[in-house]
Design an enzyme around this catalytic site. Structure first.
Site, PDB file in Angstrom:
ATOM      1  N   SER A 189       0.794  -1.264   0.293  1.00  0.00           N
ATOM      2  CA  SER A 189      -0.104  -0.480   0.173  1.00  0.00           C
ATOM      3  C   SER A 189       0.910   1.253  -0.157  1.00  0.00           C
ATOM      4  O   SER A 189       1.502   1.407  -0.900  1.00  0.00           O
ATOM      5  CB  SER A 189      -1.143  -0.254   1.339  1.00  0.00           C
ATOM      6  OG  SER A 189      -1.991   1.092   1.011  1.00  0.00           O
ATOM      7  N   HIS A 228      -8.350  -4.683  -0.468  1.00  0.00           N
ATOM      8  CA  HIS A 228      -7.247  -3.762  -0.510  1.00  0.00           C
ATOM      9  C   HIS A 228      -6.351  -4.946   0.509  1.00  0.00           C
ATOM     10  O   HIS A 228      -5.024  -4.184   0.582  1.00  0.00           O
ATOM     11  CB  HIS A 228      -7.393  -2.351   0.034  1.00  0.00           C
ATOM     12  CG  HIS A 228      -6.243  -1.006   0.345  1.00  0.00           C
ATOM     13  ND1 HIS A 228      -5.391  -1.164  -1.276  1.00  0.00           N
ATOM     14  CD2 HIS A 228      -5.183  -1.468   1.190  1.00  0.00           C
ATOM     15  CE1 HIS A 228      -4.072  -0.524  -0.768  1.00  0.00           C
ATOM     16  NE2 HIS A 228      -4.423  -0.295  -0.046  1.00  0.00           N
ATOM     17  N   ASP A 231     -10.134  -3.913  -5.250  1.00  0.00           N
ATOM     18  CA  ASP A 231      -9.556  -2.701  -4.478  1.00  0.00           C
ATOM     19  C   ASP A 231     -10.334  -1.604  -4.311  1.00  0.00           C
ATOM     20  O   ASP A 231     -10.327  -1.168  -5.312  1.00  0.00           O
ATOM     21  CB  ASP A 231      -8.107  -3.218  -5.258  1.00  0.00           C
ATOM     22  CG  ASP A 231      -7.027  -2.677  -3.683  1.00  0.00           C
ATOM     23  OD1 ASP A 231      -8.132  -1.138  -2.635  1.00  0.00           O
ATOM     24  OD2 ASP A 231      -6.049  -2.969  -3.353  1.00  0.00           O
TER      25      ASP A 231
HETATM   26  C1  MLT Z   1      -1.911   5.831   0.412  1.00  0.00           C
HETATM   27  O1  MLT Z   1      -2.050   6.936   0.521  1.00  0.00           O
HETATM   28  O2  MLT Z   1      -0.428   5.838  -0.571  1.00  0.00           O
HETATM   29  C2  MLT Z   1      -2.450   4.788  -0.825  1.00  0.00           C
HETATM   30  O3  MLT Z   1      -3.981   5.598  -0.373  1.00  0.00           O
HETATM   31  C3  MLT Z   1      -2.782   3.865  -0.151  1.00  0.00           C
HETATM   32  C4  MLT Z   1      -2.994   4.436   1.646  1.00  0.00           C
HETATM   33  O4  MLT Z   1      -2.098   4.697   2.180  1.00  0.00           O
HETATM   34  O5  MLT Z   1      -3.770   3.858   1.539  1.00  0.00           O
END
Ligand code: MLT
Length: 203
Positions: free
Chosen positions: A102, A183, A152
């Protein structure tokens, strides 16, 4: 940057650079390294930004909307940290493979977008396109595994395909693996990436 370093037993294997998701820390992905390549050295880093007390690797303006100036600044900070850590821990700087989930996958993607040969490879679980509209460096010789979700809600399938296309058009060898658990990072995804890793780097 705050981090954990563990020297492995297989010194020829790539060092695994572990990059956590929002709200995580440098301890989170350490068990994954065991599944990906138990003998590999591990460098696990904590993001320097806090969002309501939750560590991240760069600021965002809203969910999915990145603060580009901070992204560029933090990418440089991580890049410099890798150079320093390689000297400090006597690592082969040319043999580092990122494993990011992520937000951690997004900063790893940003390293690939902004620097020439910052990593030997990358396992990106649920990444987004870190930036659009910039020329990309030559990525020939780079191997990337993307774990994506058909459902996701944060990284849409279209965006996962777009990221694959961008990396591949810069010369990277990209494997896109689909799951359908939103996700979430799943065991299946990690096992598939471990098989991919063995094929790319250990055979
Ligand atoms: C981010 O901000 O890098 C993406 O939205 C993934 C997350 O951290 O939720």
């Amino acid at each position: 940057m705050k981090h954990i370093f563990r020297k492995g037993t297989d010194l020829a294997a790539p060092t695994l650079l572990l990059l956590h998701g929002t709200g995580g820390d440098e301890n989170d992905l350490v068990p994954l390294a065991q599944l990906i390549h138990p003998g590999a050295s591990v460098l696990s880093v904590r993001g320097n930004v806090l969002e309501n007390g939750m560590p991240r690797f760069f600021r965002r303006l809203a969910e999915g909307v990145f603060d580009e100036e901070d992204l560029v600044y933090r990418t440089e900070e991580l890049h410099e940290f890798l150079d320093q850590a390689a000297v400090q821990y006597q690592l082969d700087r040319e043999n580092i493979v990122a494993v990011g989930y992520s937000n951690g996958a997004n900063i790893a993607g940003s390293l690939l977008f902004h620097y020439s040969n910052p990593l030997r490879g990358a396992i990106l679980y649920h990444p987004m396109v870190p930036r659009r509209g910039i020329p990309l460096p030559d990525m020939s010789g780079l191997s990337v595994f993307i774990g994506a979700g058909t459902n996701d809600p944060i990284c849409s399938p279209l965006e996962s395909e777009e990221l694959k296309q961008l990396l591949a058009s810069a010369g990277a060898d990209v494997t896109l693996h689909w799951e359908s658990n939103g996700h979430q990072l799943t065991r299946m995804e990690v096992e598939t990436s471990a098989q991919w890793f063995a094929k790319q780097f250990s055979e």
